[in-house]
Scaffold this active site. Structure first.
Site, PDB file in Angstrom:
ATOM      1  N   GLY A 185      31.335   2.060  73.304  1.00 46.39           N
ATOM      2  CA  GLY A 185      31.959   1.336  74.342  1.00 46.39           C
ATOM      3  C   GLY A 185      31.079   0.605  75.171  1.00 46.39           C
ATOM      4  O   GLY A 185      30.188   0.211  75.241  1.00 46.39           O
ATOM      5  N   GLY A 218      22.634  21.098  88.165  1.00 43.87           N
ATOM      6  CA  GLY A 218      23.634  21.581  89.272  1.00 43.87           C
ATOM      7  C   GLY A 218      23.957  22.999  89.245  1.00 43.87           C
ATOM      8  O   GLY A 218      24.437  23.789  90.214  1.00 43.87           O
ATOM      9  N   ALA A 220      25.729   5.097  72.517  1.00 43.40           N
ATOM     10  CA  ALA A 220      26.079   4.367  73.466  1.00 43.40           C
ATOM     11  C   ALA A 220      27.315   3.463  72.983  1.00 43.40           C
ATOM     12  O   ALA A 220      27.487   2.312  72.291  1.00 43.40           O
ATOM     13  CB  ALA A 220      24.963   2.990  73.377  1.00 43.40           C
ATOM     14  N   GLU A 263      29.298  20.641  75.536  1.00 45.30           N
ATOM     15  CA  GLU A 263      28.510  21.401  76.344  1.00 45.30           C
ATOM     16  C   GLU A 263      28.649  22.911  76.446  1.00 45.30           C
ATOM     17  O   GLU A 263      27.854  23.676  76.382  1.00 45.30           O
ATOM     18  CB  GLU A 263      28.330  20.738  77.653  1.00 45.30           C
ATOM     19  CG  GLU A 263      27.494  21.342  78.546  1.00 45.30           C
ATOM     20  CD  GLU A 263      27.364  20.271  80.099  1.00 45.30           C
ATOM     21  OE1 GLU A 263      26.508  19.608  80.102  1.00 45.30           O
ATOM     22  OE2 GLU A 263      28.230  20.736  80.857  1.00 45.30           O
ATOM     23  N   ASP A 272      21.504  12.070  76.512  1.00 43.07           N
ATOM     24  CA  ASP A 272      22.466  10.995  77.059  1.00 43.07           C
ATOM     25  C   ASP A 272      21.907   9.894  77.499  1.00 43.07           C
ATOM     26  O   ASP A 272      20.794   9.547  77.922  1.00 43.07           O
ATOM     27  CB  ASP A 272      22.975  11.652  78.494  1.00 43.07           C
ATOM     28  CG  ASP A 272      24.382  12.541  78.489  1.00 43.07           C
ATOM     29  OD1 ASP A 272      24.521  12.816  77.336  1.00 43.07           O
ATOM     30  OD2 ASP A 272      24.948  12.650  79.482  1.00 43.07           O
ATOM     31  N   VAL A 273      22.811   8.897  77.243  1.00 42.84           N
ATOM     32  CA  VAL A 273      22.173   7.389  77.436  1.00 42.84           C
ATOM     33  C   VAL A 273      21.950   6.956  78.774  1.00 42.84           C
ATOM     34  O   VAL A 273      21.586   6.122  79.269  1.00 42.84           O
ATOM     35  CB  VAL A 273      23.065   6.223  76.372  1.00 42.84           C
ATOM     36  CG1 VAL A 273      24.533   6.102  76.915  1.00 42.84           C
ATOM     37  CG2 VAL A 273      22.280   5.141  76.599  1.00 42.84           C
ATOM     38  N   TYR A 286      29.039   1.948  77.510  1.00 42.98           N
ATOM     39  CA  TYR A 286      27.970   2.465  77.579  1.00 42.98           C
ATOM     40  C   TYR A 286      26.802   1.837  77.107  1.00 42.98           C
ATOM     41  O   TYR A 286      25.643   2.175  77.167  1.00 42.98           O
ATOM     42  CB  TYR A 286      27.987   4.219  76.865  1.00 42.98           C
ATOM     43  CG  TYR A 286      28.613   4.991  77.966  1.00 42.98           C
ATOM     44  CD1 TYR A 286      29.872   4.839  78.503  1.00 42.98           C
ATOM     45  CD2 TYR A 286      27.953   6.284  78.387  1.00 42.98           C
ATOM     46  CE1 TYR A 286      30.632   5.778  79.368  1.00 42.98           C
ATOM     47  CE2 TYR A 286      28.813   7.083  79.110  1.00 42.98           C
ATOM     48  CZ  TYR A 286      30.036   6.931  79.627  1.00 42.98           C
ATOM     49  OH  TYR A 286      30.580   7.759  80.439  1.00 42.98           O
TER      50      TYR A 286
HETATM   51  C1  LIG Z   1      23.997  15.835  82.683  1.00 45.49           C
HETATM   52  C2  LIG Z   1      24.836  16.320  81.520  1.00 45.49           C
HETATM   53  O1  LIG Z   1      24.567  17.560  81.037  1.00 45.49           O
HETATM   54  N1  LIG Z   1      25.856  15.716  80.922  1.00 45.49           N
HETATM   55  C3  LIG Z   1      27.005  16.196  80.151  1.00 45.49           C
HETATM   56  C4  LIG Z   1      28.175  16.074  80.929  1.00 45.49           C
HETATM   57  O2  LIG Z   1      28.529  14.896  81.649  1.00 45.49           O
HETATM   58  P1  LIG Z   1      28.341  13.131  81.594  1.00 45.49           P
HETATM   59  O3  LIG Z   1      29.194  12.847  82.848  1.00 45.49           O
HETATM   60  O4  LIG Z   1      26.940  13.017  81.588  1.00 45.49           O
HETATM   61  O5  LIG Z   1      29.048  12.376  80.419  1.00 45.49           O
HETATM   62  P2  LIG Z   1      28.683  11.195  79.796  1.00 45.49           P
HETATM   63  O6  LIG Z   1      29.843  10.235  80.447  1.00 45.49           O
HETATM   64  O7  LIG Z   1      27.406  10.832  80.194  1.00 45.49           O
HETATM   65  O8  LIG Z   1      29.101  11.410  78.436  1.00 45.49           O
HETATM   66  C5  LIG Z   1      27.949  11.911  77.616  1.00 45.49           C
HETATM   67  C6  LIG Z   1      27.449  10.792  76.695  1.00 45.49           C
HETATM   68  O9  LIG Z   1      28.339  10.535  75.535  1.00 45.49           O
HETATM   69  C7  LIG Z   1      28.149   9.001  75.353  1.00 45.49           C
HETATM   70  N2  LIG Z   1      29.351   8.318  75.559  1.00 45.49           N
HETATM   71  C8  LIG Z   1      30.415   8.817  76.744  1.00 45.49           C
HETATM   72  C9  LIG Z   1      31.428   8.072  76.842  1.00 45.49           C
HETATM   73  C10 LIG Z   1      31.652   6.886  76.478  1.00 45.49           C
HETATM   74  O10 LIG Z   1      32.459   6.065  76.713  1.00 45.49           O
HETATM   75  N3  LIG Z   1      30.730   6.239  75.640  1.00 45.49           N
HETATM   76  C11 LIG Z   1      29.450   7.040  75.380  1.00 45.49           C
HETATM   77  O11 LIG Z   1      28.668   6.364  74.534  1.00 45.49           O
HETATM   78  C12 LIG Z   1      26.822   8.606  76.023  1.00 45.49           C
HETATM   79  O12 LIG Z   1      25.924   8.934  75.003  1.00 45.49           O
HETATM   80  C13 LIG Z   1      26.794   9.552  77.161  1.00 45.49           C
HETATM   81  O13 LIG Z   1      25.587   9.508  77.820  1.00 45.49           O
HETATM   82  O14 LIG Z   1      29.363  16.644  80.108  1.00 45.49           O
HETATM   83  C14 LIG Z   1      29.541  16.168  78.903  1.00 45.49           C
HETATM   84  C15 LIG Z   1      30.644  16.647  78.043  1.00 45.49           C
HETATM   85  O15 LIG Z   1      31.885  17.022  78.662  1.00 45.49           O
HETATM   86  C16 LIG Z   1      28.318  16.063  78.152  1.00 45.49           C
HETATM   87  O16 LIG Z   1      27.957  17.180  77.550  1.00 45.49           O
HETATM   88  C17 LIG Z   1      26.862  15.332  78.885  1.00 45.49           C
HETATM   89  O17 LIG Z   1      25.910  15.424  78.371  1.00 45.49           O
HETATM   90 MN   LIG Z   2      25.664  11.426  80.952  1.00 41.38          MN
END
Ligand SMILES: CC(=O)N[C@H]1[C@@H](OP(=O)(O)OP(=O)(O)OC[C@H]2O[C@@H](n3ccc(=O)[nH]c3=O)[C@H](O)[C@@H]2O)O[C@H](CO)[C@H](O)[C@@H]1O
Ligand SMILES: [Mn+2]
Length: 307
Positions: A77, A188, A75, A256, A164-165, A79
């Site tokens: 920033g 997806g 988590a 990923e 993921d959070v 998040y």
């Molecule tokens: C559903 C799924 O498979 N989601 C994936 C997808 O997009 P997502 O859109 O799910 O990525 P996301 O924005 O949730 O980022 C992944 C994770 O990184 C952490 N985080 C991210 C940004 C931030 O400012 N602060 C922070 O803490 C947080 O735990 C978040 O859950 O692609 C990402 C890589 O490109 C990751 O592989 C994610 O797991």
């Molecule tokens: Mn996510």
């Protein structure tokens, strides 16, 4: 002796058919058969769907083992705002009755909410740096998970899930998900053919997957398994991500993409269906009878440090 009247015979035969029907429908319930989804991979790993397992029976196998499940969640920033719902719903649905150790990685330790944890469940906060790129925050999870396993998790837990959070739990996620190396089919892409999978397609990246290879498109939001197996996975993915960075290349979907490459060569021993990784933005489909864990709808431009 007289012959039985035809209508009596018909009645008796009818009764037998009815009993047969009741018997089979009862047993197919007991056997938890699903015919509308594939529940095993070509390398014979189970794909976990509702109706393919008996939760009571599986719990009876795993509960006496006195296991501890580590759960990492980042988590960084803004998040941190997702933590409260994530933790509160995890307390209701995630590995209920097991020892759980949450490892919350954040740059804002003071903003970690205090959530009441059930007995046998602990939370520790680990400080990590912030970043001005969400791609870096997401990808560096591999590095921090690897180093934290080295430093403490391998002594504190048997299994680990890295999640993921920006998500919530909605229904049971239990011992049926445990295995040596566990991955989830991305919601997806479970109905798509592999030429549609967004694997890294540039040869220059160590995450490259040719068009005619690949089993599933796995979501980066869940990695699980024995602590040592996840340790190797994170170490390899981290090294390859850094090697790519040295060559000025970042894989299409960061860690990923590397996860997908790793799992092509190291097949998961258990695959979770999209019940375990849904998206609130997506309408439920016929195959998905239960949504267990789902990504909340978020405004990326507002929560991420960059777009
Ligand atoms: C559903 C799924 O498979 N989601 C994936 C997808 O997009 P997502 O859109 O799910 O990525 P996301 O924005 O949730 O980022 C992944 C994770 O990184 C952490 N985080 C991210 C940004 C931030 O400012 N602060 C922070 O803490 C947080 O735990 C978040 O859950 O692609 C990402 C890589 O490109 C990751 O592989 C994610 O797991
Ligand atoms: Mn996510």
């Amino acid at each position: 002796m007289r012959f039985i009247k035809p209508y009596v015979l018909l009645f008796i035969v009818g009764i037998f058919f009815l009993l047969g029907y009741v018997y089979f429908s009862f047993f197919s319930e007991r056997l938890n058969r699903r015919t509308d989804v594939v529940s095993v991979t070509p390398w014979l790993a189970p794909i976990v769907w509702e109706g393919t397992f008996d939760p009571v029976l599986i719990d009876k196998i795993y509960k006496p083992m006195n296991l501890t499940i580590a759960t990492t969640v980042f988590a960084v920033g803004k998040y941190v705002r997702f933590l409260q719902d994530f933790l509160e719903t995890a307390e209701k649905h995630f590995m209920v009755g097991f020892h759980v150790r949450y490892y919350v990685f954040t740059d804002r330790p003071h903003d970690v909410p205090s959530v009441n944890l059930s007995q046998g469940r602990h939370l520790s906060v680990i400080q990590v740096p912030g970043s001005n790129r969400w791609q870096e925050i997401s990808a560096r999870r591999m590095e921090f998970i690897q180093t934290t396993i080295e430093r403490q998790i391998r002594r504190e837990a048997n299994y680990i899930f890295c999640l993921d959070v920006d998500s919530k739990f909605h229904a049971r996620w239990g011992s049926e998900s445990l295995g040596r190396l566990v991955a989830v089919i991305h919601p997806g892409y479970y109905e798509q053919s592999r030429d549609r999978f967004p694997y890294e397609r540039r040869l220059a990246s160590t995450a490259y997957i040719p068009m005619d290879e690949g089993d599933y498109y796995y979501g980066g939001a869940i990695i699980g398994g024995f602590v040592e197996d996840v340790y190797t996975l994170t170490k390899v993915c981290r090294t390859r991500f850094e090697e790519d960075a040295g060559n000025s290349i970042e894989a299409a979907w960061q860690e990923e993409s590397h996860l997908n490459r790793y799992l092509l060569d190291n097949k998961p021993s258990k695959v979770l269906s999209p019940e375990y990784l849904w998206q609130d933005i997506k309408a439920k489909t016929k195959q998905v009878k239960v949504i267990r864990f789902s990504a909340v709808i978020k405004n990326n431009a507002e929560v991420r440090p960059n777009v």
